[in-house]
Each structure stands twice: as C-alpha cells, then as structure tokens.
Design an enzyme around this catalytic site. Structure first.
Site, PDB file in Angstrom:
ATOM      1  N   LYS A 118       0.877  -1.165   0.000  1.00 58.75           N
ATOM      2  CA  LYS A 118       0.000   0.000   0.000  1.00 58.75           C
ATOM      3  C   LYS A 118       0.919   1.220   0.000  1.00 58.75           C
ATOM      4  O   LYS A 118       1.646   1.468   0.965  1.00 58.75           O
ATOM      5  CB  LYS A 118      -0.915   0.018   1.227  1.00 58.75           C
ATOM      6  CG  LYS A 118      -1.854   1.213   1.178  1.00 58.75           C
ATOM      7  CD  LYS A 118      -2.684   1.367   2.430  1.00 58.75           C
ATOM      8  CE  LYS A 118      -3.435   2.697   2.352  1.00 58.75           C
ATOM      9  NZ  LYS A 118      -4.032   3.051   3.642  1.00 58.75           N
ATOM     10  N   GLY A 155      -8.690   9.131   9.073  1.00 59.98           N
ATOM     11  CA  GLY A 155      -8.988   9.152  10.507  1.00 59.98           C
ATOM     12  C   GLY A 155     -10.104  10.094  10.912  1.00 59.98           C
ATOM     13  O   GLY A 155     -10.435  10.207  12.083  1.00 59.98           O
ATOM     14  N   GLY A 166     -11.460   7.950   5.919  1.00 57.56           N
ATOM     15  CA  GLY A 166     -12.640   8.763   6.187  1.00 57.56           C
ATOM     16  C   GLY A 166     -13.888   7.964   6.505  1.00 57.56           C
ATOM     17  O   GLY A 166     -14.883   8.523   6.958  1.00 57.56           O
ATOM     18  N   THR A 177      -9.544   3.335  11.625  1.00 59.67           N
ATOM     19  CA  THR A 177      -9.860   4.120  12.832  1.00 59.67           C
ATOM     20  C   THR A 177     -11.233   3.790  13.406  1.00 59.67           C
ATOM     21  O   THR A 177     -11.378   3.616  14.617  1.00 59.67           O
ATOM     22  CB  THR A 177      -9.783   5.626  12.514  1.00 59.67           C
ATOM     23  OG1 THR A 177      -8.468   5.930  12.044  1.00 59.67           O
ATOM     24  CG2 THR A 177     -10.074   6.473  13.745  1.00 59.67           C
TER      25      THR A 177
END
Lengths: 264, 372
Positions: free
Chosen positions: A97, A158, A185, A207
């Site tokens: 990634k 986050g 998000g 998150t």
C-alpha cells in the site's frame, strides 16, 4: 461467487482493514478475525526485528490474512521505493500500500510523488495499491503506470466523516479498469455500505474499528454493511428521484391500444 | 529564496499585552472556543486562561476524543540516554550548570555500548540522547561518532543538545537523526537573560531561531517547550503555541511535539517563580490538544506515577519510562549526579502494563529510516 480479483489474487471479503490505533493487540486480532478481512495493512515503521515487546506481527499469523505493508512515514518517491524493498524483505510480500503523505498533520497524499513511485515500483515487480486523493485523472494515470488497484480517499484519514468526495468517487468508479478501494474517512458501517452501493470494489477501514467502544462488534458490523452494500449494488439500485413515481405505470394502456388496433 | 524567521513574528507581540489578554478572557470566550470545530491562537488564549478552569472536565473529554481519533489508543514510549553532563553554560535552574561543582562525565564509545545493552533489553526502539552544552567535548565530532553507534540498535534517535547550525543538522540527519528537542525555556526575553547569564545559551535570539534552522535542514520532528516555573506559564505557553503555529505553516512537512517540564528540585537549584498545579498542567495539555489535534504531547518521568497514570487517555501521546537523567545512569555510573530528580521510578515494563491497564497499547517502535 462474487470475488474481487486484485493482481490475480481472489478475495471473498471486500472489507480491508488496518492495524493502527488499537489499544490492545489481542482485541485487534479478534476484531480483524470478526471482520472477515483477507487483506490487512501493516505500517512498516511499526514492524520490529523481534526484540520489542508488543509485537504486532505475532497477532497477524492467520492464514486468511494477506499482509499489505504500507509506507506510512515516507515523504517522497525515493523513500517509498526504499521502504517497499525493506517491506518485501521483512514481510516476504511484493504487495504494497503506497502512502506518501509529506504533510504529517492531515496525511494527505502527494499525487506527484505517488505517481512517480508507482511507476518505479510496478517496474520492480511490486503489486502497488496507491492511496490517493479522489482525483479521477490521477487514477487513470496510476492505472497506466501499473497500479494494481487505486485507493481514493473518502475524507481526510482518521476523520470518520464519510464520503465527502462522493462526486469524484463516482467518476473514478465509472472510469476505472482496476479495482477501486475507498480508503480513509469511513467512520461508520453506513459509510462503508454507501461506498459499496456506489460500486466501489472494496473499502479499507481502520480508525472507526480501532477506536470503537467494542472493536470486535464494530468489525462485525462493518463486515455486514460491506456485504449489504455490495449485494445492493449487484441487485441494481433503483435510481433516486425527486418526485413520486406510481408503481403502476400510467402509459400501460398504450400497449393495449396497439394490440387492439392490430386486432382490428 | 526567502529565509523565514520566527523572530519577525515574535517581535510583533509584547509579553505584558499578551499576558493581560489571557487574564482578561471570560467564560464566554472559553465557551466560544470549546464550541468551534477548529481553534486558533485567540482560542488557545481562552483555553489557558483562568476563566477556563471550571471547564476542565469538558476540555478533558474533548481532548480525549480528539487524541483517540488522531493517535488511537496508543502511547509511544522512549528512554532518555544522557551522554554527558559537561556544560559551558550557567543556568540558574540546572544541575549541570557550569558553576555547580560536580564530577563531569562524558561517555566513551565503549560506555555507550554498555548503556545501549541495558536500554535495548528494556524493549525501547526510540531513545533521546541528551548532553549539556559543551562544544569542545560534545560537539559535532562527538555526535557524528555517537549517532551511528546508537543507530545500529535503535530505529529512532532524538537529541536534546545545544542549538547548532543548519549545516550541522543537515550533516547529522543521514547518520540517523530523526528528532531534535530544543526548549526555549522561557519566551520572556529579560527573564531569559537573568536565568542564562553565561555561555552560548545566553543568546536568546540564537536559541529562538533554532527551530527555523531545524526546519530548513529537514529534520523530521522538532520538539518545543518551556521550562514551566521560570515565568507565567500561561503566557509562556501562548508563545509556544505561536511558535508552533508559525512552524507548522512554514515547515509543513515537519512533525512537532510539545513537552511540559515543570521545575523539579535539583542539586544547587533555584525555587520555581511560578508553581503550576496538576490541575493546571492538565488544563494546558488539553488546551494544546484542542488547539492542535495533531501535535505530539510528551510527559516525562518528572511527573508522579499517579498523575501520569491518569493522564494516559487525556491527550498525551508520548511518555518516557525507566529514565535515568545522569550520564551512564543505566549501567556505567548509576550514582552520578542527576540533571533533575525523577518522580516516576517504575520500570518500563511496569509503565507499559499500566498503559495496557487503561486499554491503551504501548508503542515501542514507530519509525524506520527510509532515507536510503
């Protein structure tokens, strides 16, 4: 069987997960298992040579988890290539990634360095999944550069703010020849479901699971939402309109009229 | 190319005017600051003001929420390693001051390895190397030898040493330097001169400009702070926030941290001019977090175990543990004079257990050098 294929690898789960921010590594492990995720990101900077306590990797040794090292912490393409080679050696995978966010506050990706790094890494045989802004043109450029998938953000990382970039995600999904993974998000299962309903191939969530009151239950909720969103997309969502539409169409009589005329 | 300078910003502010503005803040100003999604310097003033004291519970809840969102349920751990107590400065508050009669000690390469063995065995991946300010003995030559030795064993190296030239920082970066901590001690220029009467440290401006030199040199992280107790902490903290705000706008690729050293007793020391209570320190920590959700906030072993334990979820992101504040304190010379007395004497393993007991994860390593 509705499988997602990335670089020849089949995934039955379209929920990808992250390993940061968890308050307890055992809880993290249970949450990842509950999510059904088959692709799990790991920050290379958190991976240690084995002498530290609280070893992250010890909790990720499950056959269903393919590890996706990320390059969090690099600031340019040169550092990203170096980090990728370290990751390939440390974790024995050529999947990556690609994250290049020189701004440590909002962790927004640098499109110029990301494109350069994708070209270089794809040429070196890496399976590159770049994290990027929801920029449709950049996605096409990355596709041409050899990205195995693109990972546009839904909102700042986050932030849990959902699909703030929805208009652009729609264009990216419409145009992309490689899988589109909405990353960053996504703060609630409903956001994940919405991304899947748009036609995203997968979502990446960290998150929202890690800092939930009950991360394991939240991971299961995300798994269900992703599945529901995907099923809805495949079923063919009706187009949303602003006016009521009668379920019995008003022009049905026309067909009858034609038939009557033919008969006469 | 334009060379930026914080001093240009700093000179636009008058200490007494700032102080009066802080003390004039009202509950309405605090409410206004609390209700905003993003807060500026004027809001920070309100949050560190006496008017904010009754709002501490709400500030703490917001601080906890913001910190969890940005940093998760994690606390980074590091260990300070004192390499030398030699110092050419006279500082009225420091145990290493030139006029303080003590046996001076600078670690040799072999002694560094002995310290490394002990600190590494504790589990740390991040060490903060500390020296006094003695250019002849612990200058660039010494740092150029020491950093590679530590880099072989620790992925993340920070230093807290004398302010240096930009090119010095540039030269140390490839040797593994990640972060530099440089505390202004106080932004009150006249008082600064009283507390630093001799040595290079007596130059207020040279120290003030150090973060600019660090920013230009591309150092990954810059640590700021004042020595709480030298001057009015609210006003000093405003200037720290002003400095942070300027640096983040100017050197946007750099990370920043803030520390909160409160004056502690030491050999030959001066009593603090202003005393900050635990409640006020928590107010300050929360104010920084509400002002800046991304800044790292660090708490040292100067603070008591009980206070540190309770602060884990409330805004702090980084803690030292098992600290020794004397050169060779881990293995070579455990009984040499400390720079200051520590309050939390628990081992790193015990501190890590305490962090876990709060539902937080201790992070021993959070950096790799990708500079190739």
């Amino acid at each position: 069987m509705d499988e997602l294929i990335i670089a020849g690898q089949a995934f039955t789960s379209r929920l990808f997960t992250g390993t940061g921010k968890f308050g307890d590594l055992t809880v993290m492990e249970q949450a990842l298992l509950a999510s059904g995720s088959q692709l799990v990101t790991v920050a290379l900077k958190r991976v240690d040579a084995g002498h530290q306590p609280d070893n992250l990797l010890a909790h990720l040794r499950h056959p269903q988890f393919r590890l996706l090292p990320n390059t969090s912490g690099v600031r340019n393409a040169r550092e990203a290539v170096y980090a990728a080679e370290l990751a390939r050696e440390a974790l024995e995978t050529n999947w990556l990634k690609l994250e290049i966010h020189p701004d440590p506050r909002y962790l927004l990706p640098d499109p110029i360095e990301t494109l350069a790094a994708t070209e270089a890494l794809a040429a070196k045989g890496f399976i590159v999944l770049p994290y990027i802004h929801a920029d449709p043109v950049l996605c096409k450029r990355l596709e041409s550069a050899g990205a195995a998938a693109v990972m546009p953000l839904g909102a700042p990382i986050g932030s849990n703010r959902g699909l703030r970039t929805k208009d652009f995600l729609e264009i990216i999904i419409e145009q992309s020849k490689v899988p589109v993974v909405v990353d960053a998000g996504i703060g609630a299962p409903s956001h994940a479901a919405a991304a899947m309903e748009l036609g995203a191939d997968a979502v990446l969530v960290n998150t929202a699971i890690a800092v939930a009151g009950n991360p394991v239950a939240m991971a299961a909720a995300f798994a269900a939402a992703v599945q529901a969103g995907r099923s809805a997309y495949l079923a063919g969502l009706p187009v949303a309109g602003t006016r009521a539409q009668a379920s019995s169409p008003v022009l049905a009589f026309l067909d009858e009229t034609v038939e009557n005329n033919v008969a006469n | 190319m334009q060379t930026h300078s914080f001093e240009n910003i700093f000179r636009q502010y008058d200490w007494d005017t700032v102080k009066n503005a802080i003390y004039a803040k009202t509950p309405a100003d605090v409410e206004n600051a609390l209700n905003k999604p993003r807060r500026g310097l004027d809001d920070f003033m309100a949050l560190v003001s006496p008017a904010a004291a009754p709002y501490l519970e709400r500030m703490a809840a917001l601080s906890m929420q913001l910190t969890q969102q940005r940093f998760g349920k994690t606390i980074q751990l590091y260990a300070p390693v004192y390499l030398s107590n030699e110092c050419q400065n006279i500082c009225t508050y420091c145990g290493f001051s030139l006029n303080n009669p003590l046996r001076r000690k600078t670690l040799t390469g072999a002694e560094m390895l002995r310290e490394i063995d002990v600190v590494k065995a504790m589990g740390f991946g991040h060490v903060l190397l500390v020296t006094g300010e003695a250019w002849q003995t612990v200058g660039m030559d010494y740092f150029s030898r020491a950093l590679p030795v530590f880099k072989q064993h620790f992925p993340q190296l920070s230093i807290e040493v004398q302010p240096m030239e930009e090119e010095d920082y540039r030269a140390l970066k490839p040797l593994g330097l990640h972060s530099v901590l440089v505390y202004q001690e106080t932004y009150h220029e006249e008082d600064y001169k009283k507390h630093h009467p001799k040595g290079r440290k007596s130059s207020f401006g040279w120290r003030l400009e150090t973060p600019d030199r660090l920013g230009r040199a591309g150092i990954h992280k810059i640590g700021l702070g004042v020595l709480i107790g030298l001057e009015d902490w609210r006003t000093d903290s405003f200037f720290t926030a002003l400095h942070l705000d300027y640096l983040q706008r100017t050197y946007w690729q750099t990370r920043y941290s803030i520390s909160f050293p409160r004056l502690r007793p030491f050999s030959g020391g001066l009593p603090p001019k202003s005393i900050m209570s635990d409640r006020q320190l928590l107010q300050l920590i929360c104010a920084y977090r509400l002002f800046n959700p991304d800044v790292e906030l660090s708490l040292s072993t100067r603070e008591s175990p009980r206070f540190r334990d309770h602060l884990v979820p409330l805004g702090i992101t980084t803690m030292s543990a098992g600290s020794k504040t004397n050169p060779g304190g881990y293995a070579v010379a455990p009984s040499s004079l400390e720079q200051f007395e520590i309050s939390d004497e628990r081992s790193p393993a015990v501190v890590a257990d305490m962090i876990r007991s709060h539902g937080y994860s201790p992070v021993w390593k959070d950096w790799d050098d990708f500079g190739a």
